[in-house]
Design an enzyme around this catalytic site. Structure first.
Site, short mmCIF file in Angstrom:
data_model
loop_
_atom_site.label_atom_id
_atom_site.label_comp_id
_atom_site.label_asym_id
_atom_site.label_seq_id
_atom_site.Cartn_x
_atom_site.Cartn_y
_atom_site.Cartn_z
N HIS B 150 0.50 -1.00 0.39
CA HIS B 150 -0.13 -0.24 0.26
C HIS B 150 0.20 1.43 0.29
O HIS B 150 0.48 2.41 -0.23
CB HIS B 150 -0.57 -0.09 1.08
CG HIS B 150 -2.14 0.96 1.65
ND1 HIS B 150 -2.39 1.76 2.08
CD2 HIS B 150 -3.28 1.16 0.28
CE1 HIS B 150 -3.39 2.22 1.76
NE2 HIS B 150 -3.99 2.14 0.77
N LYS B 152 3.28 4.66 -1.23
CA LYS B 152 3.06 5.20 -2.83
C LYS B 152 4.78 6.53 -2.20
O LYS B 152 3.97 7.48 -1.67
CB LYS B 152 1.94 5.93 -2.40
CG LYS B 152 0.80 5.70 -1.94
CD LYS B 152 0.20 5.79 -0.65
CE LYS B 152 -1.27 5.45 -0.62
NZ LYS B 152 -1.77 4.51 -0.94
N ASP B 157 17.47 9.63 -7.11
CA ASP B 157 19.08 9.49 -6.66
C ASP B 157 19.51 9.08 -4.85
O ASP B 157 20.41 9.99 -4.41
CB ASP B 157 19.10 11.52 -7.14
CG ASP B 157 18.93 11.31 -8.37
OD1 ASP B 157 18.95 10.10 -8.98
OD2 ASP B 157 19.12 12.59 -9.34
#
Lengths: 220, 220
Positions: B150, B152, B157
């Site tokens: 779940h 996000k 870099d």
């Protein structure tokens, strides 16, 4: 005589230098703000008893079958919520976790000012704790829009931000892969306080009227 | 004579004090690390043309009917993703937004190393961009567990963390109330890099075998 004076001059110079160094070090330590708390918690959390977090005075009183005394991501989250001393502003999409509900109710019993914003669809589903909080006397507002209020953040004492992917549900805590970020960094906390206040005002029931023209009763 | 020496002593003390002050100030500025980037973006974002972000060399070339030249939460998000110069590690539950897909593909064409972790159920739904990325040659791994991946978040870099409630979908960007937190704070970035690497290794197809005992082909 001249040599004696030179020694005195050099000695005084050294004293002045060391005193000024000490003064600057003291000023540096006084004026430099302490590093704000930054912590990341990942889920699923280990499943363990959290009774000792709610009743720290009698940590060994619980006889349940879960492991005791473990510090887990979930126990850290509970501790951060329970650290509130003045206020809790909670903006949460889905809230069905009983332990988190217990934590919020514990704050209420300690006189903490609590405001809860939630999604109108998800606050109505079976198992949602939003109704429980409302019945306990907590001021709850639900988003009136047709879209989802998908936030999952809390601000403790206008100081500590708890935010991430984790909804306050049992599945999110015990099953899903989720994250929670806990920070006191003012540059991150301030925008969330501002957004909470904006959404809180936006969803003030006093702004809405029934279709028959009557004002809606403010919801608790 | 004594008065002259006193003046000299005081003078030298003042010189020593000012020199030490200057030295400490210089040390303070040299040793104090620069303040890391901390930014919060809220959604829904204003709907505006983002063509100029993809083609900054010809910013006025787009003739679409959307407002042009607006700096929105979404354009900020795109800019942060496109700021990658070496790598992008993306760990995303739902990814169907075409502009965000275009940004990831733009990074691929610039030779940036890209790794994408996604949820196996949501990566298969209609409109998901996960298949598009895979076909373009990006290394994609999907969570094999029965629970939801779940997260996000993205790490640019190994330096910049982008995380929040926002799935990479059109609804999340243009309709829902969502947040994104962008930070370079090492105490926050490091745990996400570590968790990404852990999940990446955990979902290595080489660890899985077909039910007939054959090794699965590594997925791209």
């Amino acid at each position: 005589m001249a040599a004696m004076w030179t020694v005195k001059v050099v000695g005084l110079g050294v004293v002045a230098l060391s005193l000024s160094l000490e003064l600057l070090w003291w000023l540096h330590r006084r004026l430099r703000p302490g590093k704000p708390l930054n912590e990341v918690l990942f889920f699923p959390s280990e499943i363990a008893c959290v009774e000792h977090i709610f009743t720290p005075s009698s940590p060994s009183s619980c006889l349940c079958s879960l492991p005791h005394g473990l510090e887990t991501s979930f126990s850290r989250l509970l501790r951060h919520i329970l650290s509130a001393s003045t206020s809790l502003d909670l903006c949460i999409f889905a809230f069905s976790n009983m332990d988190l509900s217990r934590a919020v109710l514990a704050l209420l019993s300690r006189g903490i000012t609590i405001q809860v914003l939630s999604d109108k669809d998800y606050s109505a589903i079976t198992g949602s704790q939003i109704g429980v909080l409302r019945k306990a006397g907590i001021c709850v507002r639900c988003d009136k829009g047709s879209v989802h209020m998908h936030h999952k953040f809390a601000v403790v004492d206008d100081r500590l931000l708890i935010t991430g992917s984790l909804n306050w549900t049992l599945n999110a805590v015990q099953s899903n892969m989720e994250n929670i970020l806990v920070t006191e960094e003012p540059d991150l906390v301030r925008p969330f306080i501002k957004e909470f206040n904006r959404l809180w005002a936006l969803n003030d029931p006093a702004r809405y009227r029934h279709s028959n023209g009557q004002k809606l009763e403010p919801l608790r």
